[in-house]
Design an enzyme around this catalytic site. Structure first.
Site, short mmCIF file in Angstrom:
data_model
loop_
_atom_site.label_atom_id
_atom_site.label_comp_id
_atom_site.label_asym_id
_atom_site.label_seq_id
_atom_site.Cartn_x
_atom_site.Cartn_y
_atom_site.Cartn_z
N ASP A 1 -5.68 2.10 -3.84
CA ASP A 1 -6.89 1.88 -3.04
C ASP A 1 -7.17 3.07 -2.12
O ASP A 1 -8.24 3.14 -1.51
CB ASP A 1 -6.82 0.56 -2.26
CG ASP A 1 -5.71 0.51 -1.22
OD1 ASP A 1 -4.88 1.44 -1.17
OD2 ASP A 1 -5.65 -0.47 -0.46
N SER B 1 0.82 -1.20 0.00
CA SER B 1 0.00 0.00 0.00
C SER B 1 0.86 1.27 0.00
O SER B 1 1.65 1.48 -0.90
CB SER B 1 -0.97 -0.03 1.18
OG SER B 1 -1.92 1.00 1.10
N ASP C 1 -2.37 6.16 -3.96
CA ASP C 1 -1.18 5.49 -3.44
C ASP C 1 -0.75 4.38 -4.40
O ASP C 1 -1.41 4.15 -5.43
CB ASP C 1 -1.43 4.98 -2.02
CG ASP C 1 -2.47 3.87 -1.94
OD1 ASP C 1 -3.22 3.69 -2.91
OD2 ASP C 1 -2.52 3.17 -0.91
N ASP D 1 -0.93 1.16 -4.76
CA ASP D 1 -1.85 0.12 -5.24
C ASP D 1 -3.24 0.67 -5.52
O ASP D 1 -4.18 -0.08 -5.76
CB ASP D 1 -1.91 -1.06 -4.27
CG ASP D 1 -2.50 -0.69 -2.91
OD1 ASP D 1 -2.25 0.43 -2.45
OD2 ASP D 1 -3.22 -1.53 -2.32
#
Length: 579
Positions: free
Chosen positions: A308, A151, A304, A306
């Site tokens: 999400d 993340s 960010d 990834d």
């Protein structure tokens, strides 16, 4: 005298055997030869465990590090568990990965282990966002999924998010059961690393269109987008996966004036233009804000690595770009969705929204004003996803979110989705611009209507085993010496989510909390302030949250009331945050 206990030393010794490849053994031996006992302790004092975000840690050799063997062991354990849960089925899993260093290699490693276990793998051909992995699990009717990502953590980290057949991250009892299967593996020889190519199907970029079109059908006010199609949008993926699909999503939605921050457009696991690739940080959004000023953006958004989580900056009353925090973004989205559904006559009696226990109560106030049921969960979007799965077919999920910049509109996935959120934030901006309002002005309207909520988060980083022990001690101290006054205000209620008890300090009445156990303490003052303390499940941090509230009679009083609330927050935090 050595700082290595017997259990740690035993783990180190096991990694020096011929079960491990020569390169790994050589790296462990070098740490020993260089007398790097602190590094050895941190790398071997425990096994990586599933937390609120799955398996996550620093990359390197060791049982407490992200590497071929810890990832292989986790995947073998998950494979064993899947076979027990679905004994007479052809098991299917989906696997994706982000832009972090080693993520692609780790993703292929995971696919190899699954395939070697006779499990059919849908492997993304190229890096893609976490929410697309959740979407793929549901689209292909998979039994599980794995996303390789850490993340928004620093570049040294990587992670392994495990998903169940509903498209949500593992929750009890599956998370603990998988850990038990992983821990039952006694030897590296039990891990099947040999790839079986016929068990792997590659997901190419045509899948993007399926995901994008499914989201486009959720649009509430396409007419507002059409009227504001040239809305000035600045977007940065911060060297992450968002670049693969966010611009396409915005274009498909109908937005024609999207400026991508070129300096941060190329996926790069070293994240060269930021200290941390975290849209919560002012510094991480600085380049995007500068670009926004150049083009006169109506909205600035960053995701960010990834994709999400999404960060947002809007013009405030002084014409300056101001970062919205996660509580503000979530409140605006909740209000937009519920008010729009009401205006269109789409609200139903069994609609609901979800937030976490450390997310602003402004969201609850908004939902109550529309007679929409709201649910609270523990911290971590996987618990919101769990509610969505439990309520499926009985109640209608509309929107949910958490203060840590994670949101989801509609029920296409079971995880926070910044790609989906970017589209809805842009649509929301267009809708209110059609009415002559900025998002900041709408936020002030909410404060006048529902009360001015001000929140603050303080995170203390405590690395390694010593840091983990210190965090445990801090929580122990808070439980043993519960504050009765915070910031000069009397505490009225204490909620201990580990004991699952809420104690009224006036009557000493104790009521049960109907949630799973979690190491969280909450203090509610007589003013209604909410102060929370919890160790992070994904980072070596302890986090303190504070939310205070006061009436805002008129928007002209915003600055003065904000200053008053800021001082109150500072006073409270000074009493509870002890380094």
């Amino acid at each position: 005298m050595s700082i290595l206990d017997k259990e740690t030393q035993s783990r180190i010794d096991s990694w020096l055997t011929n079960e491990y490849d020569e390169e790994t053994v050589a790296q462990v031996q070098k740490l020993i030869d260089d007398n790097q006992e602190s590094e050895l302790l941190d790398a071997f004092y425990k096994e990586l465990e599933f937390g609120t975000g799955g398996l996550r840690g620093i990359m390197g050799v060791g049982s407490n590090r992200m590497n071929k063997y810890t990832i292989g062991k986790a995947t073998q354990g998950l494979s064993n568990y899947l076979k027990k849960q679905f004994p007479n089925e052809q098991i299917k899993v989906a696997v994706s990965y982000d832009s972090r260093n080693n993520s692609q290699g780790f993703g292929h490693l995971v696919a190899d282990v699954f395939s070697a276990n006779g499990i059919h793998v849908f492997l993304f051909e190229q890096l893609r966002p976490t929410p697309m992995l959740s979407f793929a699990v549901r689209h292909y009717s998979c039994h599980a999924g794995v996303m390789l990502t850490a993340s928004h953590n620093p570049k040294e980290y990587n992670g392994y998010k495990a998903y169940w057949n509903d498209g949500g991250q593992l929750v009890p009892p599956h998370d603990k059961n998988v850990i038990a299967e992983v821990n039952a593996i006694q030897s590296v020889a039990e891990i099947k690393f040999e790839r079986v190519p016929e068990n792997i199907t590659l997901i190419d970029e045509s899948f993007d269109d399926i995901y994008v079109e499914a989201n486009k059908r959720l649009s509430i006010h396409p007419e507002a987008v059409a009227a504001q199609k040239d809305l000035k949008i600045v977007y940065s993926p911060i060297h992450g996966t968002g670049i693969t699909v966010v611009p396409k999503m915005l274009k498909t939605w109908g937005f024609t004036n999207v400026t991508v921050v070129e300096e941060q457009a190329t996926p790069d696991g070293n994240f060269p233009t930021v200290v941390y690739p975290n849209p919560e940080e002012e510094e991480a959004m600085s380049i995007a804000k500068k670009k926004g000023q150049e083009v006169g953006a109506d909205i600035i958004m960053t995701t960010d690595p990834d994709a999400d989580r999404v960060g947002v900056a809007v013009r405030n009353s002084n014409g300056e770009y101001q970062l919205l925090n996660g509580n503000q973004i979530g409140s605006l989205l909740t209000y937009y969705v519920l008010s729009s559904y009401k205006d269109k006559g789409l609200l139903k009696e069994n609609d609901y929204i979800v937030k976490t226990i450390v997310t602003t109560n402004l969201i609850t106030d908004i939902s109550e004003s529309f007679n929409v049921k709201s649910y609270e969960t523990l911290t971590g979007f996987k618990y919101i996803g769990e509610v969505m799965t439990q309520k499926l077919g009985q109640e209608n999920y509309l929107v949910g979110g958490e203060e840590s910049y994670g949101f989801l509109v509609g029920d296409l996935v079971r995880d926070k989705d910044a790609v989906n959120a970017c589209a809805f934030i842009a649509e929301m901006t267009a809708y209110f611009k059609n009415q002559g309002k900025t998002l900041f002005e709408v936020l002030l309207d909410l404060y006048v209507q529902y009360g001015f909520y001000k929140e603050k988060l303080i995170s203390l980083t405590k690395k390694g085993k010593a840091g983990a022990d210190e965090i445990k001690q801090m929580m122990k101290n808070l439980r043993e010496n519960k504050p009765e006054i915070l910031g000069g205000v009397k505490v009225a209620e204490i909620r201990d989510y580990l004991a699952l008890e809420a104690t009224n300090l006036n009557s000493n009445e104790i009521t049960k909390i109907d949630l799973p156990k979690s190491d969280v303490l909450q203090f509610i003052t007589i003013d209604g302030d909410v102060i929370s303390a919890r160790p992070s499940g994904t980072e070596p941090k302890i986090k303190f949250y504070c939310s205070v509230k006061e009436s805002l009679l008129d928007k002209s009083q915003y600055e003065s009331v904000a200053a008053k609330l800021e001082q109150k927050v500072e006073n409270i935090m000074a009493d509870i945050v002890k380094e």
